[in-house]
Structures are given as structure tokens and as C-alpha cells.
Design an enzyme around this catalytic site. Structure first.
Site, PDB file in Angstrom:
ATOM      1  CG  ASN A   1      -6.258   9.748  10.813  1.00 31.79           C
ATOM      2  OD1 ASN A   1      -7.338  10.601  10.561  1.00 31.79           O
ATOM      3  ND2 ASN A   1      -5.295  10.656  11.172  1.00 31.79           N
ATOM      4  CD1 TRP A   2      -9.903   5.241   6.918  1.00 31.35           C
ATOM      5  CD2 TRP A   2     -12.205   5.696   6.832  1.00 31.35           C
ATOM      6  NE1 TRP A   2     -10.367   4.180   6.872  1.00 31.35           N
ATOM      7  CE2 TRP A   2     -11.691   4.337   6.786  1.00 31.35           C
ATOM      8  CE3 TRP A   2     -13.349   6.410   6.717  1.00 31.35           C
ATOM      9  CZ2 TRP A   2     -12.844   3.376   6.368  1.00 31.35           C
ATOM     10  CZ3 TRP A   2     -14.556   5.042   6.689  1.00 31.35           C
ATOM     11  CH2 TRP A   2     -14.180   3.881   6.600  1.00 31.35           C
ATOM     12  CE  LYS A   3      -3.501  10.907   8.295  1.00 27.46           C
ATOM     13  NZ  LYS A   3      -1.957  11.206   8.025  1.00 27.46           N
TER      14      LYS A   3
ATOM     15  N   GLY B   1      -2.856   5.629   9.031  1.00 23.31           N
ATOM     16  CA  GLY B   1      -3.325   6.573   7.958  1.00 23.31           C
ATOM     17  C   GLY B   1      -3.519   5.887   6.713  1.00 23.31           C
ATOM     18  N   GLY B   2      -2.801   6.286   5.677  1.00 20.44           N
ATOM     19  CA  GLY B   2      -3.013   5.725   4.380  1.00 20.44           C
ATOM     20  C   GLY B   2      -3.087   4.224   4.006  1.00 20.44           C
TER      21      GLY B   2
ATOM     22  CD  GLU C   1      -0.256   9.245  14.556  1.00 17.25           C
ATOM     23  OE1 GLU C   1      -0.462   8.253  13.613  1.00 17.25           O
ATOM     24  OE2 GLU C   1      -0.586  10.534  14.588  1.00 17.25           O
TER      25      GLU C   1
ATOM     26  CB  SER D   1       4.999   5.186   7.266  1.00 20.12           C
ATOM     27  OG  SER D   1       4.796   6.488   6.863  1.00 20.12           O
TER      28      SER D   1
ATOM     29  CD  GLU E   1      -2.278  14.926   8.750  1.00 20.46           C
ATOM     30  OE1 GLU E   1      -3.306  14.441   8.618  1.00 20.46           O
ATOM     31  OE2 GLU E   1      -1.289  13.797   8.532  1.00 20.46           O
TER      32      GLU E   1
ATOM     33  N   GLY F   1       3.014   9.716   6.735  1.00 21.96           N
ATOM     34  CA  GLY F   1       2.562   9.960   5.478  1.00 21.96           C
ATOM     35  C   GLY F   1       3.897   9.850   4.566  1.00 21.96           C
TER      36      GLY F   1
ATOM     37  CG  HIS G   1      -3.336  13.832  13.492  1.00 23.46           C
ATOM     38  ND1 HIS G   1      -2.709  14.423  12.501  1.00 23.46           N
ATOM     39  CD2 HIS G   1      -3.284  12.323  13.313  1.00 23.46           C
ATOM     40  CE1 HIS G   1      -2.289  13.287  11.721  1.00 23.46           C
ATOM     41  NE2 HIS G   1      -2.447  12.171  12.247  1.00 23.46           N
TER      42      HIS G   1
HETATM   43  P1  PGA Z   1       0.086   7.367   7.896  1.00 21.85           P
HETATM   44  O1  PGA Z   1      -0.798   8.227   8.939  1.00 21.85           O
HETATM   45  O2  PGA Z   1      -0.207   6.076   8.147  1.00 21.85           O
HETATM   46  O3  PGA Z   1      -0.483   7.606   6.512  1.00 21.85           O
HETATM   47  O4  PGA Z   1       1.577   7.769   7.978  1.00 21.85           O
HETATM   48  C1  PGA Z   1      -0.728   8.248  10.280  1.00 21.85           C
HETATM   49  C2  PGA Z   1      -1.661   9.379  11.082  1.00 21.85           C
HETATM   50  O5  PGA Z   1      -1.492  10.236  10.418  1.00 21.85           O
HETATM   51  O6  PGA Z   1      -2.157   9.056  11.823  1.00 21.85           O
END
Ligand code: PGA
Length: 253
Positions: free
Chosen positions: A10-12, A238-239, A171, A217, A98, A177, A96
Site C-alpha cells: 500500500n503505497w498511500k 505500507g512504509g 490492520e 508495521s 485512513e 505507521g 482502509h
Molecule cells: P504500515 O501501513 O505498514 O506503514 O504500518 C500499513 C497500512 O496502512 O496498510
């Protein structure tokens, strides 16, 4: 039959088309010949054509981070399922945290998006998870049950093979994050709650086949411990998915 894991990036709201192509050029050789797991990238909508093009000929799938529940219409700033499909996207994230937190997505909206994705053949990755306060208040189980029953309302009437395409991503919001990963045991316990709820809705066979990913994470140094759990059917990253070498290390946990 064992469930094939899905490792998803997930590159956001990161990367330009040029940066996305640079990622793919570096990433493909790192995972060449890796057929054990399914891999998918979820870039911003503006990057979809570039990423689809760069991945052409590979086994790696591309999806959207969000779709609108309407097929088309006057929804400024939104992306439709048709638009995603037309540029070669095959998957979509839905709900998601977010989106829930910053864009007020409710279980009802998640449910409408899920129906739209299923109707038009996009593989939905439905994201659920409790916030820290809910976990600390002992509400994790009730939150997950509510998110599954609310998000999946009306799906019971659909054909079995359509339902079988659904992927869930657990999640925990406190792990996204933050660098604070759920322990494998915390993730497994949550996945069991989710799978039991899926079994109530769709029966044991569907529940046994449904993939439940863990996200929050995930990093190269914790991926093995998480992914070696039978109950964890992949990762939403994500990150650590933004750099080819770290995402490849997770894929090859
Ligand atoms: P993260 O994000 O790996 O940076 O915690 C995961 C996500 O939001 O899908």
C-alpha cells in the site's frame, strides 16, 4: 487446500510515475522466480497506468487504494471501478483505516463499495481493525465482529465463487505507521475472531478458504514471525513497501 498468501504494497500518497517505474525496475529482478505467494501493488490512482505498464508480463497484480461505490457520476475527485479496470487494475483496497479516519468511511460505505467491487470483478481487500482505545477497553472482538457483519451485509446472497474472491486485511489501527507491530499471537487471535464471524455468515468452507492478511508495521525483520503463522494469509505493507529491497525482503520472508 492451503491458502496462497498475498503480499500487498500500500503505497498511500507517495511516488510519482517515474519513481513508480524506478521501483518496479528494481523490484522485478529481486522477486524473479518467486511464485510461492501472490504479490500486488496498490499505488495512487494517478500511478496506475504507469505501474500496470511497468509490470506487464509479470505475475504481479495492481490495484486501487479506494473506489467509489457508484459506477459513475458527479463525484468530483473520486475514482470508479470502471476507471480502475480500464487501466488494468484488478484489485482494490476498501475501508482502509485512513479512509475511515480521515474520510469518514463507515461500515455502510464499505459495504456499498464491496458490492460494487464484487459486481464488476475487482478483487476487494476489505480492511478492518480496532483503534487503540477499543483494544484497551476490551472491545477488539466486538469491533471486528461489527466491521465484518456491517461490511459484508447482503454478500451472503452472492455466488460462492464471488464471495471466495474477497480478501480481508486485519490492520489494528494502533500498529499502522507506528512501528508497533502486533505480535504474531495478537494477530492470530484477531484473525480467528474474524474467521469465526465469516463462518457464521458464509459457512465453514468459505471461511476456511478466505484469506485474512495482517497489516500494521510489517517490516523485513518481523515478516517471518508473522507470515509463518498458518492463520495469517499474507501482509498489507505500507512504509516498508516503498523501497524495492525492503518490500522484496518481506515477499521472500
Ligand atoms: P504500515 O501501513 O505498514 O506503514 O504500518 C500499513 C497500512 O496502512 O496498510
Amino acid at each position: 487446500m492451503p491458502r496462497r498468501k498475498l503480499i500487498a504494497a500500500n503505497w498511500k500518497m507517495y511516488k510519482t510515475p517515474a519513481e513508480a517505474r524506478t521501483f518496479v525496475d528494481a523490484f522485478l529482478p529481486l522477486v524473479a522466480g518467486h511464485t510461492r505467494d501472490e504479490i500486488a501493488l496498490f499505488p495512487s490512482p494517478v500511478l496506475l497506468p504507469a505501474v500496470v505498464e511497468a509490470l506487464r508480463g509479470s505475475q504481479i497484480a495492481v490495484g486501487a487504494q479506494n473506489i467509489h461505490f457508484a459506477e459513475e457520476g458527479a463525484y468530483t475527485g473520486e475514482t470508479s471501478v470502471w476507471q480502475v479496470r480500464a487501466v488494468g487494475g484488478t484489485h482494490t483496497l476498501i475501508g482502509h483505516s485512513e479512509r475511515r479516519q480521515y474520510f469518514a468511511e463507515t461500515d455502510e460505505i464499505v459495504n456499498k463499495k464491496l458490492h460494487t467491487a464484487l459486481k464488476h470483478g475487482l478483487v476487494p481487500v476489505v480492511c478492518i481493525g480496532e483503534v487503540l482505545g477499543e483494544r484497551e477497553a476490551g472491545k477488539t472482538e466486538s469491533v471486528l465482529r461489527r466491521q465484518v457483519t456491517g461490511g459484508f451485509a447482503g454478500v451472503t446472497g452472492l455466488a460462492a465463487e464471488v464471495v471466495a474472491s474477497i480478501v480481508i486485511a486485519y490492520e489494528p489501527v494502533w500498529a499502522i505507521g507506528t512501528g508497533r507491530t502486533a505480535t504474531p499471537q495478537i494477530a492470530v487471535d484477531a484473525h480467528k475472531i474474524v474467521r469465526a464471524e465469516v463462518a457464521k455468515l458464509f459457512g465453514d468452507a468459505v471461511a476456511a478458504g478466505m484469506r485474512i492478511l495482517y497489516g500494521g508495521s510489517v517490516k523485513p525483520d518481523n515478516a517471518t514471525a508473522l507470515m509463518s503463522q498458518d492463520e495469517i494469509d499474507g501482509a498489507l505493507v505500507g512504509g516498508a513497501s516503498l523501497k524495492p529491497d525492503s518490500f522484496a525482503a518481506i515477499v521472500k520472508y
